[in-house]
Design a protein around this motif. Structure first.
Motif, mmCIF file in Angstrom:
data_model
loop_
_atom_site.group_PDB
_atom_site.id
_atom_site.type_symbol
_atom_site.label_atom_id
_atom_site.label_comp_id
_atom_site.label_asym_id
_atom_site.label_seq_id
_atom_site.Cartn_x
_atom_site.Cartn_y
_atom_site.Cartn_z
ATOM 1 N N THR A 135 0.823 -1.212 0.156
ATOM 2 C CA THR A 135 -0.014 -0.081 -0.142
ATOM 3 C C THR A 135 0.875 1.378 -0.101
ATOM 4 O O THR A 135 0.761 2.222 -0.660
ATOM 5 C CB THR A 135 -0.912 -0.077 1.229
ATOM 6 O OG1 THR A 135 -1.821 -1.269 1.203
ATOM 7 C CG2 THR A 135 -1.781 1.161 1.296
ATOM 8 N N ARG A 138 3.124 1.362 -3.401
ATOM 9 C CA ARG A 138 2.649 1.456 -4.964
ATOM 10 C C ARG A 138 1.488 2.220 -4.954
ATOM 11 O O ARG A 138 1.168 2.977 -5.948
ATOM 12 C CB ARG A 138 2.295 -0.070 -5.448
ATOM 13 C CG ARG A 138 1.902 -0.232 -6.880
ATOM 14 C CD ARG A 138 1.631 -1.617 -7.079
ATOM 15 N NE ARG A 138 0.363 -2.044 -6.427
ATOM 16 C CZ ARG A 138 -0.064 -3.447 -6.245
ATOM 17 N NH1 ARG A 138 0.862 -4.250 -6.373
ATOM 18 N NH2 ARG A 138 -1.098 -3.422 -5.733
ATOM 19 N N THR A 139 0.429 2.294 -3.844
ATOM 20 C CA THR A 139 -0.722 3.317 -3.892
ATOM 21 C C THR A 139 -0.406 4.758 -3.416
ATOM 22 O O THR A 139 -0.871 5.570 -4.071
ATOM 23 C CB THR A 139 -1.651 2.416 -3.016
ATOM 24 O OG1 THR A 139 -1.962 0.929 -3.502
ATOM 25 C CG2 THR A 139 -3.140 3.277 -3.040
ATOM 26 N N ARG A 140 0.263 4.644 -2.156
ATOM 27 C CA ARG A 140 0.360 5.807 -1.493
ATOM 28 C C ARG A 140 1.685 6.599 -2.429
ATOM 29 O O ARG A 140 1.565 7.705 -2.363
ATOM 30 C CB ARG A 140 0.666 5.920 -0.193
ATOM 31 C CG ARG A 140 -0.542 5.219 0.815
ATOM 32 C CD ARG A 140 -1.761 6.257 0.459
ATOM 33 N NE ARG A 140 -2.852 5.594 1.234
ATOM 34 C CZ ARG A 140 -3.068 5.943 2.478
ATOM 35 N NH1 ARG A 140 -2.272 7.004 3.149
ATOM 36 N NH2 ARG A 140 -4.130 5.667 3.153
ATOM 37 N N ARG A 142 3.106 5.755 -5.157
ATOM 38 C CA ARG A 142 3.217 5.483 -6.624
ATOM 39 C C ARG A 142 4.507 5.369 -7.226
ATOM 40 O O ARG A 142 5.089 6.312 -8.306
ATOM 41 C CB ARG A 142 2.474 6.691 -7.096
ATOM 42 C CG ARG A 142 1.089 7.188 -6.733
ATOM 43 C CD ARG A 142 0.575 8.528 -7.138
ATOM 44 N NE ARG A 142 -0.601 8.969 -6.739
ATOM 45 C CZ ARG A 142 -1.111 10.102 -6.769
ATOM 46 N NH1 ARG A 142 -0.634 10.988 -7.551
ATOM 47 N NH2 ARG A 142 -2.439 10.343 -6.095
ATOM 48 N N LYS A 144 7.494 3.994 -9.133
ATOM 49 C CA LYS A 144 7.533 3.630 -10.703
ATOM 50 C C LYS A 144 9.056 2.730 -10.964
ATOM 51 O O LYS A 144 9.769 3.469 -10.314
ATOM 52 C CB LYS A 144 7.257 4.615 -11.576
ATOM 53 C CG LYS A 144 5.798 5.184 -11.611
ATOM 54 C CD LYS A 144 4.602 4.268 -11.901
ATOM 55 C CE LYS A 144 3.436 5.059 -11.579
ATOM 56 N NZ LYS A 144 2.340 4.207 -11.839
ATOM 57 N N ASP A 264 -2.513 0.620 8.154
ATOM 58 C CA ASP A 264 -2.838 -0.154 7.228
ATOM 59 C C ASP A 264 -4.193 -1.148 7.798
ATOM 60 O O ASP A 264 -3.737 -1.607 8.959
ATOM 61 C CB ASP A 264 -2.194 -0.949 6.200
ATOM 62 C CG ASP A 264 -2.643 -1.278 4.829
ATOM 63 O OD1 ASP A 264 -3.910 -0.887 4.637
ATOM 64 O OD2 ASP A 264 -1.845 -2.021 4.275
ATOM 65 N N ARG A 270 -5.173 -7.760 -0.817
ATOM 66 C CA ARG A 270 -4.000 -7.384 -0.678
ATOM 67 C C ARG A 270 -3.190 -8.678 -0.147
ATOM 68 O O ARG A 270 -1.772 -8.958 -0.472
ATOM 69 C CB ARG A 270 -3.883 -6.150 0.280
ATOM 70 C CG ARG A 270 -3.869 -4.851 -0.555
ATOM 71 C CD ARG A 270 -2.734 -4.396 -1.163
ATOM 72 N NE ARG A 270 -3.016 -3.800 -2.512
ATOM 73 C CZ ARG A 270 -3.197 -2.251 -2.409
ATOM 74 N NH1 ARG A 270 -2.990 -1.714 -1.056
ATOM 75 N NH2 ARG A 270 -3.422 -1.591 -3.299
ATOM 76 N N GLU A 273 -2.342 -11.186 -2.985
ATOM 77 C CA GLU A 273 -1.342 -10.470 -3.754
ATOM 78 C C GLU A 273 0.006 -10.564 -3.064
ATOM 79 O O GLU A 273 0.894 -10.966 -3.849
ATOM 80 C CB GLU A 273 -1.533 -8.722 -4.044
ATOM 81 C CG GLU A 273 -0.731 -8.220 -4.885
ATOM 82 C CD GLU A 273 -0.780 -6.525 -5.001
ATOM 83 O OE1 GLU A 273 -0.216 -6.274 -5.959
ATOM 84 O OE2 GLU A 273 -1.830 -6.278 -4.379
#
Length: 317
Positions: A135, A138-140, A142, A144, A264, A270, A273
């Protein structure tokens, strides 16, 4: 089967207040499954809870329980639950409560998933809170491919997973850890590793994402963010709570480099995953020490002492 063993404490205090007692086996409510717990890990939030440092949340009713995550097998399934069967290997995290350090827990299917098949349940117990890293990065964050990631507390339970996940996501990973753990975090995949005892924020470069597991020096580390960068903190300075939270709140309103704090509450997708990452070999469990349930006080003491590599795991059965 009316009673079970569980880790309890009858007053707030040091690790020595912990003991193993007897409590009733949970009675299933509609939509729940009963899990026979094989192992749990020790997390920082449990140390604060046991010490009474968050008693506004935990209250004054005793005895209290400890344990957040778990790995085990399903013992019983409520008829309203479909798709799960007794005997299935599962792992998960309790929803914003303590109590998994016990022989049995009752939990809803959304808070668990099938455990990875390629590791033991004791090893699996070291990983569920790793969904926090998914979380956060990747989500918070971002994150790359090609971006620069700094992980503070890189040798700990969440940090060790963040280092591995950062490499999976294609980032250049810089790790801050204790001086004895630098080779260890490099083995996990860190491109660079520095000791937090000799390397301060002013000695580091710019980063696109900073994952903070310490909760201290937020202002100094925020200055390391590249334009558009993000700093995600999963901890806070309990001794300066108001100042820490106030700074995080202000940073979400002002400035390009934002600091986010979150706690979280992992759900099924999740956890599934994370299991896929483990089964593919991209993320591996990191277990510092395995303790029997009877030595849970020693496990708490060891985590408080610092220098941990991965997780202290409590083997229940």
């Amino acid at each position: 089967m009316n009673d079970m063993r569980a880790a309890l404490y009858d007053s707030y205090g040091p690790p020595e207040v912990l003991h193993v007692g007897t409590v009733p086996v949970p009675v299933l409510q509609q939509g729940q499954v009963l899990v026979r717990v094989h192992a749990v890990s020790v997390n920082g939030g449990e140390l604060y809870g046991r010490a009474g440092r968050v008693r506004l949340v935990t209250g004054r009713k005793f005895p209290q329980r400890t344990g957040i995550d778990f790995a085990g097998e399903i013992a019983e399934v409520d008829p309203a639950v479909t798709g799960l069967r007794p005997g299935a290997r599962v792992w998960g995290v309790l929803p914003r409560t303590f109590g998994s350090a016990a022989e049995y827990i009752a939990v809803r299917p959304r808070n668990l998933a099938y455990a990875p098949e390629n590791i033991s349940l004791v090893e699996a117990a070291s990983l569920p809170v790793g969904v926090t890293a998914i979380t956060a990065l990747r989500t918070r964050g971002r994150l790359k491919p090609g971006r620069r990631l700094l992980v503070r507390g890189a040798s700990g339970g969440v940090g060790s997973i963040a280092v591995q996940l950062g490499k999976v996501l294609g980032a250049h990973v810089t790790a801050l850890a204790g001086p004895k753990n630098l080779d260890f975090v490099r083995e996990l995949g860190a491109d660079e590793a520095f000791s937090y005892t000799t390397t301060g924020p002013s000695d580091l470069g710019r980063f696109d994402v900073i994952m903070d597991t310490a909760g201290t020096e937020l202002r100094a580390f925020r200055r390391l963010l590249a334009p558009g960068g993000r700093m995600i903190s999963i901890s806070f300075d309990i001794d300066h709570l108001a100042a820490s939270l106030g700074y995080i709140l202000a940073s979400t309103v002002h400035g390009r480099g934002r600091v986010q704090f979150f706690s979280d509450n992992p759900k099924h997708d999740r956890l599934a995953e994370l299991a896929a990452y483990v089964e593919s070999g991209q993320i591996r469990p990191v277990v510092d020490t395995v303790h029997p349930l009877s030595e849970i006080a020693a496990a708490h003491r060891a985590l408080e002492a610092g220098g941990v590599r991965g997780k202290h795991v409590i083997q229940v059965v």
